[in-house]
Design a protein around this motif. Structure first.
Motif: not given
Length: 112
Positions: A43-50, A86-90
């Protein structure tokens, strides 16, 4: 998310434009597609899908994945690395909000 009808040249400076295929992203990071799938599953990144269902990554996502790789290279499990980021970003968001609130209080003459 970039406008669908925007010319490609307009997206070159967009950190969120999904310009990298999974293979190219893995090459840029010096890792494997499996690592990118793992940080996505965590769940760290969610790539887009072509349209064909292939994962596409932005530069911003590559920077986040690179940070995860740094932690993993230091011996941190992938899931823990993702949680740390995630915690660093928060924390960064909270610090930014705190500064903004202090600035607003200072503008209104309130002392803390």
């Amino acid at each position: 998310m970039p406008a669908e009808n925007a010319p490609v040249a307009d997206n070159l400076d967009d950190d969120d434009y999904p310009a990298y295929t999974m293979g190219r992203a893995a090459d840029v990071l010096g890792t494997t597609p499996a690592f990118l799938r793992a940080v996505g599953e965590a769940g760290l990144i969610t790539p887009l899908r072509s349209d064909g269902g292939h994962r596409r990554y932005s530069r911003r996502q590559l920077r986040i994945a690179a940070r995860a790789r740094e932690l993993v290279d230091q011996g941190t499990p992938v899931e823990a690395a993702c949680r740390i980021i995630s915690l660093e970003n928060q924390l960064a968001d909270a610090v930014r909000l705190n500064r903004e609130m202090r600035r607003k209080l200072d503008e209104h003459g309130a002392n803390i």
